[in-house]
Design a protein around this motif. Structure first.
Motif, mmCIF file in Angstrom:
data_model
loop_
_atom_site.group_PDB
_atom_site.id
_atom_site.type_symbol
_atom_site.label_atom_id
_atom_site.label_comp_id
_atom_site.label_asym_id
_atom_site.label_seq_id
_atom_site.Cartn_x
_atom_site.Cartn_y
_atom_site.Cartn_z
ATOM 1 N N THR A 36 -4.482 -2.159 -3.128
ATOM 2 C CA THR A 36 -5.232 -3.063 -3.992
ATOM 3 C C THR A 36 -5.908 -4.144 -3.156
ATOM 4 O O THR A 36 -5.487 -4.432 -2.032
ATOM 5 C CB THR A 36 -4.304 -3.742 -5.006
ATOM 6 O OG1 THR A 36 -3.329 -4.532 -4.303
ATOM 7 C CG2 THR A 36 -3.602 -2.706 -5.861
ATOM 8 N N ALA A 37 -6.959 -4.715 -3.707
ATOM 9 C CA ALA A 37 -7.585 -5.860 -3.058
ATOM 10 C C ALA A 37 -6.668 -7.079 -3.191
ATOM 11 O O ALA A 37 -5.625 -7.017 -3.844
ATOM 12 C CB ALA A 37 -8.947 -6.132 -3.692
ATOM 13 N N ALA A 38 -7.044 -8.174 -2.559
ATOM 14 C CA ALA A 38 -6.253 -9.395 -2.676
ATOM 15 C C ALA A 38 -6.198 -9.814 -4.142
ATOM 16 O O ALA A 38 -7.229 -10.005 -4.790
ATOM 17 C CB ALA A 38 -6.867 -10.497 -1.825
ATOM 18 N N LEU A 39 -4.992 -9.918 -4.687
ATOM 19 C CA LEU A 39 -4.823 -10.204 -6.111
ATOM 20 C C LEU A 39 -4.677 -11.705 -6.345
ATOM 21 O O LEU A 39 -3.900 -12.375 -5.667
ATOM 22 C CB LEU A 39 -3.588 -9.475 -6.650
ATOM 23 C CG LEU A 39 -3.615 -7.946 -6.548
ATOM 24 C CD1 LEU A 39 -2.292 -7.363 -7.034
ATOM 25 C CD2 LEU A 39 -4.772 -7.378 -7.340
ATOM 26 N N THR A 40 -5.429 -12.211 -7.310
ATOM 27 C CA THR A 40 -5.325 -13.618 -7.695
ATOM 28 C C THR A 40 -4.744 -13.771 -9.097
ATOM 29 O O THR A 40 -4.577 -14.884 -9.580
ATOM 30 C CB THR A 40 -6.699 -14.298 -7.631
ATOM 31 O OG1 THR A 40 -7.610 -13.589 -8.485
ATOM 32 C CG2 THR A 40 -7.237 -14.279 -6.200
ATOM 33 N N ALA A 41 -4.472 -12.636 -9.760
ATOM 34 C CA ALA A 41 -3.874 -12.645 -11.094
ATOM 35 C C ALA A 41 -3.257 -11.273 -11.330
ATOM 36 O O ALA A 41 -3.408 -10.359 -10.512
ATOM 37 C CB ALA A 41 -4.926 -12.958 -12.166
ATOM 38 N N GLU A 76 0.826 -1.180 0.000
ATOM 39 C CA GLU A 76 0.000 0.000 0.000
ATOM 40 C C GLU A 76 0.874 1.247 0.000
ATOM 41 O O GLU A 76 2.041 1.211 0.393
ATOM 42 C CB GLU A 76 -0.937 0.025 1.208
ATOM 43 C CG GLU A 76 -0.236 0.077 2.552
ATOM 44 C CD GLU A 76 -1.204 0.017 3.718
ATOM 45 O OE1 GLU A 76 -2.280 -0.590 3.557
ATOM 46 O OE2 GLU A 76 -0.895 0.582 4.771
ATOM 47 N N ILE A 77 0.303 2.336 -0.488
ATOM 48 C CA ILE A 77 0.957 3.635 -0.495
ATOM 49 C C ILE A 77 0.153 4.551 0.412
ATOM 50 O O ILE A 77 -1.074 4.652 0.272
ATOM 51 C CB ILE A 77 1.039 4.226 -1.911
ATOM 52 C CG1 ILE A 77 1.793 3.271 -2.843
ATOM 53 C CG2 ILE A 77 1.727 5.587 -1.897
ATOM 54 C CD1 ILE A 77 1.795 3.736 -4.292
ATOM 55 N N VAL A 78 0.819 5.210 1.335
ATOM 56 C CA VAL A 78 0.153 6.083 2.297
ATOM 57 C C VAL A 78 0.612 7.517 2.063
ATOM 58 O O VAL A 78 1.813 7.799 2.090
ATOM 59 C CB VAL A 78 0.443 5.657 3.743
ATOM 60 C CG1 VAL A 78 -0.245 6.596 4.727
ATOM 61 C CG2 VAL A 78 -0.013 4.219 3.985
ATOM 62 N N PHE A 79 -0.334 8.409 1.808
ATOM 63 C CA PHE A 79 -0.060 9.831 1.686
ATOM 64 C C PHE A 79 -0.508 10.516 2.978
ATOM 65 O O PHE A 79 -1.538 10.150 3.551
ATOM 66 C CB PHE A 79 -0.814 10.441 0.499
ATOM 67 C CG PHE A 79 -0.501 9.792 -0.820
ATOM 68 C CD1 PHE A 79 0.562 10.234 -1.585
ATOM 69 C CD2 PHE A 79 -1.261 8.735 -1.299
ATOM 70 C CE1 PHE A 79 0.866 9.641 -2.804
ATOM 71 C CE2 PHE A 79 -0.979 8.134 -2.512
ATOM 72 C CZ PHE A 79 0.089 8.592 -3.261
ATOM 73 N N THR A 80 0.248 11.506 3.430
ATOM 74 C CA THR A 80 -0.118 12.197 4.658
ATOM 75 C C THR A 80 0.184 13.680 4.545
ATOM 76 O O THR A 80 1.121 14.082 3.848
ATOM 77 C CB THR A 80 0.627 11.606 5.869
ATOM 78 O OG1 THR A 80 0.256 12.328 7.054
ATOM 79 C CG2 THR A 80 2.130 11.700 5.670
ATOM 80 N N ASN A 81 -0.634 14.490 5.201
ATOM 81 C CA ASN A 81 -0.355 15.921 5.307
ATOM 82 C C ASN A 81 0.107 16.277 6.709
ATOM 83 O O ASN A 81 0.087 17.440 7.106
ATOM 84 C CB ASN A 81 -1.594 16.740 4.930
ATOM 85 C CG ASN A 81 -2.781 16.465 5.847
ATOM 86 O OD1 ASN A 81 -2.695 15.661 6.781
ATOM 87 N ND2 ASN A 81 -3.894 17.118 5.601
#
Length: 293
Positions: A157-162, A143-148
């Motif tokens: 992203t959701a759990a990836l199966t492909a 995940e990418i977290v942006f903060t001010n």
């Protein structure tokens, strides 16, 4: 010995003395190298100074502020001026030189593991050939977290199966452009007040939340009273008004032609259907109600 010979000798001696004196006077100006002689030689070269006045470089005492076995480098301390450079030792404990306290492999993005060393990991990679940044690894969610500084926004992203490709839209024109992903306006609030909302596309490629027009859809097949000219259709927890979509149709299960139907009134949990003639015993009313926002 002739006097002329003595005079010539004195003149030669004076000329040699003047030459040596001149050479000695020019030595500091013309010579900017300090040669260290030994089994092998070395040269320290002084570049042309940037200031017109003389300046001094002061070397620190050996080992000052440097622990035994640590690596260090020289730097000009805060007391230095344009003409007086005071050198001091900076102790880096070896970490910045050989990364004793960190670890990393080719392709890993380096980051600070603590205040004095760098490291890398298999879940944070950069491919210089494809200009690809990869985050995450098996068993972990990237995940990418942006903060001010106060609030944060997280992209995950959701759990990836492909394998998946998420593409940003290409906006033509002069620009500049702002692309909101995925929502620009009408953010849904606290459920269930804003449940059953759907995303609709805007002209600029962004999206806006809107009430799902099919969320409250209702339909049915009613049996009106025989010989009656009107029938009231009952809705479930819905208020019908003139902006809603209401479709009615006469279905005669006996095979004869049904009446022409119209909606004459709308209200809370109901609407009224009028017939062009009396309802027959085999006539039914098929209806569908779609509330529109």
């Amino acid at each position: 010995m002739k006097f002329s010979s003595i005079l010539k000798g004195l003149i030669l001696t004076a000329a040699l003395f003047m030459f040596v004196s001149e050479a000695a006077a020019q030595l500091p100006v013309r010579t900017r190298e300090l040669r260290l002689l030994g089994a092998t030689s070395g040269i320290l070269t002084q570049n042309v100074p940037l200031v017109v006045t003389d300046y001094t470089v002061t070397w620190p005492s050996a080992g000052v502020a440097v622990a035994a076995g640590h690596k260090s480098f020289l730097y000009a301390d805060a007391g230095s001026t344009a003409t007086q450079q005071n050198l001091a030792w900076f102790d880096v404990n070896g970490d910045i030189v050989d990364n004793d306290a960190g670890s990393g492999l080719a392709g890993q993005v380096t980051y600070w593991a603590d205040d004095n060393s760098v490291t890398g990991e298999v879940g944070f990679l950069w491919n210089d050939g494809t200009n690809t940044l990869t985050m995450g690894e098996a068993g972990a969610t990237a995940e990418i977290v942006f903060t001010n500084g106060t609030n944060t926004g997280t992209v995950q992203t959701a759990a990836l199966t492909a394998n998946h490709t998420y593409s940003f839209p290409n906006i033509t024109g002069a620009g500049p452009f702002s692309v909101n992903i995925p929502v620009a306006t009408n953010l849904p609030g606290t459920l269930p007040a804003d449940e059953d909302q759907i995303l609709l596309s805007n002209n600029d490629g962004t999206a806006t939340w809107s009430a799902n027009p099919f969320a409250g859809i209702q339909r049915g097949l009613d049996n009106p009273a025989d010989a009656a000219f009107t029938h009231t259709v009952t809705l479930v927890a819905a208020t019908a008004d003139a902006t809603d979509l209401i479709m009615v149709s006469s279905v005669d299960v006996g095979g004869t032609t049904g009446n022409i139907l119209t909606v004459s009134a709308v209200g809370v949990n109901q609407f009224t259907v009028n017939a062009s003639g009396p309802f027959t015993t085999t006539e039914r009313i098929a209806w569908i109600f779609i509330p529109l926002p």
